[in-house]
Structures are given as C-alpha cells and as structure tokens.
Write an enzyme that holds these catalytic residues in place. Structure first.
Site, PDB file in Angstrom:
ATOM      1  N   GLY B  49       0.867  -1.183   0.000  1.00 55.20           N
ATOM      2  CA  GLY B  49       0.000   0.000   0.000  1.00 55.20           C
ATOM      3  C   GLY B  49       0.897   1.223   0.000  1.00 55.20           C
ATOM      4  O   GLY B  49       1.802   1.336   0.826  1.00 55.20           O
ATOM      5  N   ARG B 115      10.446  -1.407  -4.483  1.00 60.05           N
ATOM      6  CA  ARG B 115       9.305  -1.418  -5.404  1.00 60.05           C
ATOM      7  C   ARG B 115       9.286  -0.108  -6.190  1.00 60.05           C
ATOM      8  O   ARG B 115       9.572   0.953  -5.637  1.00 60.05           O
ATOM      9  CB  ARG B 115       7.981  -1.637  -4.643  1.00 60.05           C
ATOM     10  CG  ARG B 115       7.951  -3.036  -3.978  1.00 60.05           C
ATOM     11  CD  ARG B 115       6.568  -3.431  -3.532  1.00 60.05           C
ATOM     12  NE  ARG B 115       5.679  -3.593  -4.658  1.00 60.05           N
ATOM     13  CZ  ARG B 115       4.335  -3.592  -4.536  1.00 60.05           C
ATOM     14  NH1 ARG B 115       3.772  -3.412  -3.347  1.00 60.05           N
ATOM     15  NH2 ARG B 115       3.589  -3.757  -5.605  1.00 60.05           N
ATOM     16  N   GLN B 221      -6.014  -8.812  -2.577  1.00 61.56           N
ATOM     17  CA  GLN B 221      -6.005  -7.845  -1.474  1.00 61.56           C
ATOM     18  C   GLN B 221      -7.413  -7.348  -1.142  1.00 61.56           C
ATOM     19  O   GLN B 221      -7.675  -6.943  -0.017  1.00 61.56           O
ATOM     20  CB  GLN B 221      -5.116  -6.636  -1.810  1.00 61.56           C
ATOM     21  CG  GLN B 221      -3.631  -6.941  -1.912  1.00 61.56           C
ATOM     22  CD  GLN B 221      -3.207  -7.229  -3.344  1.00 61.56           C
ATOM     23  OE1 GLN B 221      -4.014  -7.672  -4.162  1.00 61.56           O
ATOM     24  NE2 GLN B 221      -1.954  -6.996  -3.652  1.00 61.56           N
ATOM     25  N   ASP B 262      -1.329   4.784  -6.380  1.00 57.80           N
ATOM     26  CA  ASP B 262       0.081   4.568  -6.058  1.00 57.80           C
ATOM     27  C   ASP B 262       0.966   5.703  -6.561  1.00 57.80           C
ATOM     28  O   ASP B 262       2.053   5.922  -6.033  1.00 57.80           O
ATOM     29  CB  ASP B 262       0.555   3.223  -6.609  1.00 57.80           C
ATOM     30  CG  ASP B 262      -0.058   2.085  -5.809  1.00 57.80           C
ATOM     31  OD1 ASP B 262      -1.230   1.761  -6.041  1.00 57.80           O
ATOM     32  OD2 ASP B 262       0.623   1.570  -4.905  1.00 57.80           O
ATOM     33  N   ASN B 272      -2.724   2.998 -10.254  1.00 58.54           N
ATOM     34  CA  ASN B 272      -3.252   2.282  -9.094  1.00 58.54           C
ATOM     35  C   ASN B 272      -3.272   0.804  -9.458  1.00 58.54           C
ATOM     36  O   ASN B 272      -2.949   0.412 -10.578  1.00 58.54           O
ATOM     37  CB  ASN B 272      -4.648   2.793  -8.720  1.00 58.54           C
ATOM     38  CG  ASN B 272      -5.120   2.236  -7.385  1.00 58.54           C
ATOM     39  OD1 ASN B 272      -4.348   2.194  -6.416  1.00 58.54           O
ATOM     40  ND2 ASN B 272      -6.341   1.760  -7.309  1.00 58.54           N
ATOM     41  N   LYS B 273      -3.653  -0.010  -8.501  1.00 56.34           N
ATOM     42  CA  LYS B 273      -3.665  -1.463  -8.691  1.00 56.34           C
ATOM     43  C   LYS B 273      -4.298  -1.868 -10.018  1.00 56.34           C
ATOM     44  O   LYS B 273      -5.315  -1.306 -10.417  1.00 56.34           O
ATOM     45  CB  LYS B 273      -4.426  -2.103  -7.529  1.00 56.34           C
ATOM     46  CG  LYS B 273      -4.654  -3.603  -7.602  1.00 56.34           C
ATOM     47  CD  LYS B 273      -3.400  -4.435  -7.869  1.00 56.34           C
ATOM     48  CE  LYS B 273      -2.184  -3.939  -7.177  1.00 56.34           C
ATOM     49  NZ  LYS B 273      -1.998  -4.420  -5.873  1.00 56.34           N
TER      50      LYS B 273
END
Lengths: 378, 378
Positions: B49, B115, B221, B262, B272-273
């Site tokens: 996250g 990351r 998630q 993100d 984002n995801k």
C-alpha cells in the site's frame, strides 16, 4: 499439435468425459455409467461449456436407455451402444416400451435441471425428447432413434465447430493479437470449439495469431483450459488476470476479442461467462472489434432481449476460497453470478456456422435464422 | 468495531508489521529487527500500500540507526527509539557520525529499490534523507532528527487519512453502494486508509454504506484485506471476482467507485492497482462517479502525464499458480503488471487531505498543490 479435444463421447455403453476440473495438471478421462453421476459431473463443471452440455445431455439420455435395456437382459453382454457403430443386438422381450419411454423423459427433465443458462442443453434435450416420442413406445425404434439422434447431435456439433472456425477465421489476419475469455474451445463443445475454433482455423490457415487468455475467475477456465488447448494446438498464449485486460486495450495491444456464448436471444443480446460484458465495454471504448462465436443451438429466439435470460448464481465458496484455503473473511458476503449479458449494440458480429451476423439486431437475426433453417419462413 | 489497523509501527527498537500475506486467516504481528528483512517483507507484500510503504521505509531508516548505535555500545540495553517516547540515552563516544550517516543513506537507497511504482516510498525516503543530511554527521542530532522525522511521517499520514476521510465522506450519502478495488485501507496506510477512510468516515457519520470489494487478482487484497477491514469496522461488504463488476454497473447497482492510488502525476493521470482502469471505463460508460482518494505524498508533480510512470511487472507465478497449485500450463506465458494508469479524464475527482479536486487537470492540480503547500507559489 492437436486441435481436437475428446471432451465428451459415448464409448461402449458409457459416457466418457475429460475431467475439466483436473486440467491442466492432469488429463484424466472418466467413464460415467449412470445419469445421476453425469448430472453431478455437470453441476461441478467436470464437463462444461454450452455446446458440450448439449452433447453430454444427449449422451446421458442414451446412457439411460442403455441401462434400461441391459437391466432387462437375462444374460447381458458388455454394451448396446457405441459411438460410430450400430446398436448391438438385444432381447426386447422382457422390456416395457412405455415404462422405458417414461424413464427417458424423466432423465431428460433431470438433466435439464442441472444448469439454467446455457440454452444448448435444452436444445439438445428437446431434440432427444422428440426422438423418444416419435418411437411410440417401441423398444427397437427407441434404440434406433435415441442412439441416432444422440450421435447426430454430437457429430453435428463437431461439424458446426468447423464451420464456425472457417466463418470466423475470415475476420482475422496474420499477426493479429486476439483476447478471449473463459474457454469456448473444444473443451466447451464437441471437440474443436467456437471462439477457439476461430483462432485454431486462422492458425491452421497459416496466420500467426497470438492469444491473450483471461484467466476467468472464479474457476479459471481461461488459465486452466484455454491455455491448455492453445499450447496443445501450438498457438502462442499468454494468461492474464481478468482485471489486467484494460491495460492491454489502453496500450493498443489487442486487435480483436472473440468469446463464446451460453445463450443468444432474438435481439442479439448474449449471455456468456461473467466478465464478457466488461470486455465488450472495453472494445467499445478502445475501438476494438468484439466477436461472439456460437452455433445456432446457442440461440434462444423465444426470448426478446437479454433481460429474459436466467442467470445462474453459484456458490459463494467459489469466490471466498481456493483449493480449500480461505481467501475472504467468513462474515463477508459474495456475489457470484456465472454469466453476464452483453447487449447486442456492443457486438461487432456474431459468428455462426451458417454466416457472420454483423452489428446484430432483431431483423438481421431473424433473416439469418430463416436462411439457416432454424426459424420458419415468414 | 475497529476502524484503525496497526499496519506498521516502530516499537521498542523494532519495526512491527501485521503480516498481510496471512490475512484474513491469521492476524499476526511480526517484529522486524534489520533492514534486509524489512526490504524482503516489502517485496513479498507482507507490508504493502503506497502510504504504508512510505511509513515502513521511514521506520526502516530509523531501525538502521538504532542498530548502528546499539552496535557501538559497550553495554547495550534493550532499545534506543520507541514510537511516542524520546530516545533513550546512549554513549556516543564509540560512534563515527560520518560512517553512520553513510550507512543510513545506503539503507535509504536499498529501501528505495524495493518497489518502483508507489511514489510515497520515495517521498518518505527523501524526507528522511534530508533529516539525515541536516544532522551534519553529529550522532546526537542524527538520533533526534531521524527519529523525529520518522514519527512525524507516521503521525502525519494518520492525520492525513482522517482528513481524506472527511473530505471524501462529503461526497457520499446515506444508502449508497460503493465499489472499491484492492485495499486502500488502514492496511495500506498508517492505519485508517484512503479510499476506505472515505467509507469508514461516511459510516461513522451515521450513513448506511454498502461496499462491494473487488477481490483483486492475483493477490486478492480486496477479498483478503478490504473485506477483513470492512467486517472489522462493522460495514456491510460483499466480495466479487473482478470480472463481475461490469454486471453490477449494468444493473445500476453501483453509486460510486472509490479507490486509492500509487502515483498521481501532474495532469491527474493516476497509477493504481491493476484493474482500476477497467473500473474507470465502466464508470464512464454507466455514468457512475469515479473517485481516487490519496494524500499529497502520492503525487509526483515531476512527471507530466501517465506515460512517464514506471509500472512494476511481477512474477508470472502469481498468475499461473495459487498456494502452490498450478493453475495454468507451464508452456503458457503470463502478463502480470501490478498497476495500470487511469487517465485523468476518467476521474470525477481526486480526494486529498486538503481538498477535493474535481475533474482534475494540470491547472487544477497545480493550484491545489500550491494551496496545500506542496508546490512553490508561481
């Protein structure tokens, strides 16, 4: 390289299926000897896919007849029916045609109740019911008509797959990247496929086709079955999580989407595996053609539009756990429809065994259905 | 009912995280005693996250300082730093400030390489680098500045979560059904969340909010973490496979989508995801508002538009297997990007801790950033 799958067949008195729940780890063929076992195999998706369900149900009714005849024999030998052969001789003297007819019609009802959305199941069962009824309680006629009809359905669906493949391949060209969802392959039909028949035929015609296979949650038919069929056929395949498709569209990496269908209604609205609608919306947004490949046995022309299609809601456990491992808290609910409905206006074309229906609507579908002989002339 | 999660903290000389790979089956807190172990925990998503990564990295640099100081003590007692307390006394005589400064900057670089997409990680590390450098190799100043900055980042992010919750809750109303993707909850931040803070705050204000949580393949998630946070907070939650969302939109069952981000760049394009883009396209198609909730620490105003955002591609094994069970044939490839980029024109608004930026574009974001004090005045 093998493009045909032995999905479901009738061999020496048994229905034989490849257990699709075990793929791709294991290629196991299961002999099914009674119709309750077949119904259970359908419910847990050992055999699945709209056209394959029709073939399996036809063979299931034949299996019931096989068992009824064998039960009436003094000295039963191995089997009565075998795909491709004529029926073995049997002694009809101890058999009651009316009782057996009733049993076959009961079996037809029982198999029709296994799954609600794929119309091919009901189409095949209806053909079998007619074959039963026109035998007039005569055992010899039942044996001839029921076996002939079951094998005709099976062989007809395989021929249909080939024609869908040819009609659809004309829409693809060398170097194309095609995205597909779930498994509309040989494993979903009599052996060659619908959407995957289009890809296989284009490939067999010498075109380099690359395939993106949505994994297709919750049961991963894309990752497990489509990827298995594609690698087996020597076709380049990349598996992705369903939610990753949008990024491929945005990057301009998808040239066409081809899926199957479980029920197409009069105006062209099409039920298919959950997630198909989302792909159709992406196709519209990014200007990519959206094709559905399906035989006429998938059409239900008695329903006006998609709102009339019953959608199967499956067990929440399919979403909330995997291989026995809990993936969501017990207190959470789950939404698990097996299918969604793509409105006809999002479809570039429906590919059938007789023709390609571009920008489908009621009139075009009626006309094509009449030309195909599946709807009476006006 | 508990709306705060102890996602990551610094307690008595250790970084303590809840192991998110074990949720929801097990709520286990792990003490991390060295920075290599922390980097590994970040890579395998024990802590994940965007805002939580920033807090974890800040604590990681403090952990390195803790270990360097303890290594130089003749008779080291238990710990130097503890969240909420001032640093314990220590003997600085055996310590070389220049060496320790270099070590801390090395640790910063190492953590920054874990990351690539979430910019909060680099934002927090940059704040820590400045705190290190302004200490001028002086051990006492390092101890004061590094610990103060780490706890300020942590406490600031929690306060930020609260403000995002309040700003976003004003956009929701009683009875609304909200769909969210992945986990932008307390587990993704310092404890309260971004997208889920919006939902939690609306709920705490007395509104009945129902949540649909996309399971979010491949690592689930949504099913594992968001559903756990929602049930824990007493909020109605239903998990669905990502591909089932379209059918809810088509049925008019979704009133709003709220996700985290993100990295948000100057023109409002937002990483984002993976799967967020598909939801944004559905929102556009079906006229549903699409909100992103994120703190200013998620903005990267040095990048003009989304094409400049690096997207992490993760291990194909995440897609091709689950819990050690093979779900796709070995020969199949896999496409596994962790994120996608939603273009700003698909966003109804970005919810930050200082304001709601409606229909975001370069000018609105520049203005809001100046008002928030994160961009110099013109």
């Amino acid at each position: 390289m093998d493009t045909i799958v032995r999905t479901v067949d009738y061999i020496k008195g048994k229905v034989v299926i490849i257990d699709q729940t075990l793929l791709p780890a294991e290629e196991k063929y299961v002999e099914i000897g009674d119709t309750a076992e077949l119904a259970a195999a359908i419910r847990i998706l050992k055999v699945r896919g709209a056209p394959a369900l029709g073939v399996a149900a036809a063979h299931g009714i034949l299996l019931e007849l096989e068992n009824e005849i064998l039960a009436g024999q003094d000295d039963p030998h191995g089997y009565i029916f075998d795909h491709g052969d004529t029926a073995a001789a049997f002694d009809a003297s101890g058999l009651d045609g009316a009782v057996i007819t009733a049993k076959l019609l009961e079996t037809a009802d029982m198999l029709a109740a296994t799954r609600p959305t794929a119309v091919n199941l009901f189409w095949a069962i209806e053909r079998m019911r007619k074959a039963i009824k026109r035998s007039g309680n005569d055992i010899s006629l039942l044996a001839a008509n029921v076996s002939t009809e079951a094998f005709a359905i099976h062989d007809g669906e395989l021929e249909t797959d080939r024609r869908i493949g040819e009609n659809g391949a004309a829409l693809l060209s060398d170097g194309m990247v095609v995205l597909t969802h779930c498994n509309a392959g040989g494993l979903a039909t009599a052996g060659y496929g619908t959407a995957l028949a289009v890809i296989k035929t284009a490939h067999e015609q010498g075109n380099a086709i690359s395939v993106f296979a949505d994994e297709t949650r919750p049961l991963l038919q894309g990752a497990r079955l489509t990827a298995w069929e594609m690698t087996r056929a020597g076709i380049d395949v990349t598996v992705l999580c369903d939610n990753a498709a949008a990024s491929l569209f945005a990057a301009g990496r998808i040239d066409a989407v081809v899926t199957g269908a479980d029920r197409i209604v009069l105006n062209g609205d099409s039920a298919n595996k959950i997630g198909t609608l989302g792909l159709a919306v992406l196709c519209e947004k990014y200007g990519v053609p959206m094709y559905i490949a399906a035989p006429w046995s998938t059409f239900d022309l008695t329903i006006e539009n998609g709102s009339g299609i019953p959608i199967e809601e499956r067990d929440p456990g399919e979403v909330k756990s995997f291989a026995g491992i809990k993936t969501a808290p017990d207190e959470a609910k789950a939404y698990n429809p097996a299918f969604d409905v793509t409105p006809a206006e999002l479809l570039t074309a429906i590919i059938t065994e007789t023709c390609v229906i571009e920008r489908p609507d009621v009139e075009k579908i009626r006309t094509a259905a009449r030309e195909a002989g599946v709807l009476e002339p006006e």
